[in-house]
Enzyme design. Structure first.
Site, PDB file in Angstrom:
ATOM      1  N   ARG A   1      23.284  25.477  17.354  1.00  0.00           N
ATOM      2  CA  ARG A   1      24.660  24.490  17.083  1.00  0.00           C
ATOM      3  C   ARG A   1      26.108  24.933  16.374  1.00  0.00           C
ATOM      4  O   ARG A   1      25.794  24.967  15.277  1.00  0.00           O
ATOM      5  CB  ARG A   1      24.260  23.523  16.193  1.00  0.00           C
ATOM      6  CG  ARG A   1      22.817  23.009  17.010  1.00  0.00           C
ATOM      7  CD  ARG A   1      22.524  22.304  18.320  1.00  0.00           C
ATOM      8  NE  ARG A   1      21.916  21.595  18.912  1.00  0.00           N
ATOM      9  CZ  ARG A   1      21.241  22.340  20.146  1.00  0.00           C
ATOM     10  NH1 ARG A   1      21.957  23.222  20.748  1.00  0.00           N
ATOM     11  NH2 ARG A   1      20.435  21.512  20.628  1.00  0.00           N
ATOM     12  N   GLU A   2      26.698  25.284  16.754  1.00  0.00           N
ATOM     13  CA  GLU A   2      27.930  25.237  15.554  1.00  0.00           C
ATOM     14  C   GLU A   2      28.652  24.172  16.017  1.00  0.00           C
ATOM     15  O   GLU A   2      28.809  23.663  16.377  1.00  0.00           O
ATOM     16  CB  GLU A   2      28.909  26.151  16.554  1.00  0.00           C
ATOM     17  CG  GLU A   2      28.342  27.626  16.724  1.00  0.00           C
ATOM     18  CD  GLU A   2      28.895  28.810  17.514  1.00  0.00           C
ATOM     19  OE1 GLU A   2      28.405  29.432  17.435  1.00  0.00           O
ATOM     20  OE2 GLU A   2      30.102  28.349  18.078  1.00  0.00           O
TER      21      GLU A   2
ATOM     22  N   ALA B   1      45.262   7.179   6.790  1.00  0.00           N
ATOM     23  CA  ALA B   1      43.777   7.941   6.769  1.00  0.00           C
ATOM     24  C   ALA B   1      43.742   8.946   6.243  1.00  0.00           C
ATOM     25  O   ALA B   1      44.836   9.387   5.989  1.00  0.00           O
ATOM     26  CB  ALA B   1      43.621   7.719   8.476  1.00  0.00           C
TER      27      ALA B   1
ATOM     28  N   GLU C   1      45.011   7.010  -0.736  1.00  0.00           N
ATOM     29  CA  GLU C   1      46.420   7.312   0.856  1.00  0.00           C
ATOM     30  C   GLU C   1      46.949   6.172   1.168  1.00  0.00           C
ATOM     31  O   GLU C   1      48.212   6.887   1.599  1.00  0.00           O
ATOM     32  CB  GLU C   1      45.011   7.568   1.166  1.00  0.00           C
ATOM     33  CG  GLU C   1      44.378   8.878   1.608  1.00  0.00           C
ATOM     34  CD  GLU C   1      44.785  10.418   1.868  1.00  0.00           C
ATOM     35  OE1 GLU C   1      46.232  10.183   2.189  1.00  0.00           O
ATOM     36  OE2 GLU C   1      44.553  11.177   1.335  1.00  0.00           O
TER      37      GLU C   1
ATOM     38  N   GLU D   1      50.707   7.286   1.350  1.00  0.00           N
ATOM     39  CA  GLU D   1      50.816   7.372   3.076  1.00  0.00           C
ATOM     40  C   GLU D   1      51.961   6.789   3.031  1.00  0.00           C
ATOM     41  O   GLU D   1      53.044   6.838   3.878  1.00  0.00           O
ATOM     42  CB  GLU D   1      50.101   7.321   4.072  1.00  0.00           C
ATOM     43  CG  GLU D   1      49.139   8.865   4.249  1.00  0.00           C
ATOM     44  CD  GLU D   1      48.452   8.754   5.225  1.00  0.00           C
ATOM     45  OE1 GLU D   1      48.683   8.335   5.656  1.00  0.00           O
ATOM     46  OE2 GLU D   1      47.314  10.122   4.778  1.00  0.00           O
TER      47      GLU D   1
ATOM     48  N   GLY E   1      29.576  15.403  18.628  1.00  0.00           N
ATOM     49  CA  GLY E   1      29.939  16.248  19.136  1.00  0.00           C
ATOM     50  C   GLY E   1      29.632  18.357  18.106  1.00  0.00           C
ATOM     51  O   GLY E   1      29.227  19.133  18.945  1.00  0.00           O
TER      52      GLY E   1
ATOM     53  N   GLU F   1      31.830  15.384  10.189  1.00  0.00           N
ATOM     54  CA  GLU F   1      32.600  14.320   9.886  1.00  0.00           C
ATOM     55  C   GLU F   1      32.556  12.811  10.007  1.00  0.00           C
ATOM     56  O   GLU F   1      31.971  12.707  10.825  1.00  0.00           O
ATOM     57  CB  GLU F   1      33.806  14.186  10.064  1.00  0.00           C
ATOM     58  CG  GLU F   1      35.435  13.558   9.604  1.00  0.00           C
ATOM     59  CD  GLU F   1      37.001  13.440  10.403  1.00  0.00           C
ATOM     60  OE1 GLU F   1      37.423  12.818  10.138  1.00  0.00           O
ATOM     61  OE2 GLU F   1      36.614  14.537  11.141  1.00  0.00           O
TER      62      GLU F   1
END
Length: 195
Positions: free
Chosen positions: A40-41, A79, A95, A99, A118, A122
């Site tokens: 799994r990468e 974000a 943030e 921003e 997948g 994160e």
């Protein structure tokens, strides 16, 4: 007690494939539920926050910026990535100011989303902010952001017609709709100004 053993994979070995200034990619060898193995990468990520900033007149604060991987300007909620050891609320406050220039009098944690299960670990913490006070953005030298606002109905129309396709903003729009309808309740907390 183990949950879902018939689906659970166990990491046997981890190999680092890339460690850049932003991306960290690894390849895990895993033991499958049937005893076999596979690889799994995925991208390791420190986590992030997204803010749903509510203006007094009912509009929300959004931003537009160029997103190089998709090659276009995207409309999205503000974000940012967590710094090492940083608490999500501290990151949200930082943030939002950096921003958009806004500070908020009250904050409420809504939930968590996993935008790309997948290929990355994160997670993004969702925070609502209200009692906004405008100020000047504190963008990084390589950051170019246009701060805009929209009514919730405008935002939902943009989601429907494909103007907004960013996954975190689509999730934020769902939370916004449910909070405004009263179906989902937030626990608002007053916050002192950041030091």
């Amino acid at each position: 007690m183990e949950v879902d053993p018939h689906l659970t994979e166990r990491t046997v070995q981890t190999e680092e494939l890339l460690r850049g200034s932003f991306l960290h990619v690894v390849r895990d060898t895993v033991r499958l539920p049937d005893g076999g193995t596979a690889t799994r990468e995925y991208v390791r990520h420190p986590g992030a926050v997204m803010m749903v900033p509510l203006l007094e007149d009912g509009r929300v604060v959004l931003e537009r910026q160029w997103r190089h991987p998709v090659g276009q300007v995207m409309t999205e909620f503000p974000a940012g990535k967590l710094s090492p050891g940083e608490e999500p609320l501290a990151c949200a406050r930082r943030e939002l100011l950096e921003e958009t220039g806004y500070t908020a009098r009250e904050w409420a944690r809504a939930g968590r989303l996993h935008p790309c299960i997948g290929y990355s670990d994160e997670f993004i913490e969702i925070w609502f902010a209200r009692g906004l006070k405008p100020g000047r953005p504190q963008l990084d030298d390589e950051e170019f952001v246009e701060v805009i606002s929209a009514t919730p109905d405008e935002l939902l129309a943009w989601c429907r017609d494909g103007r907004v396709t960013d996954a975190k903003t689509l999730t934020g729009a769902l939370w916004l709709r449910e909070v405004l309808s009263g179906a989902w309740v937030l626990d608002w907390q007053a916050q002192s100004a950041p030091s």
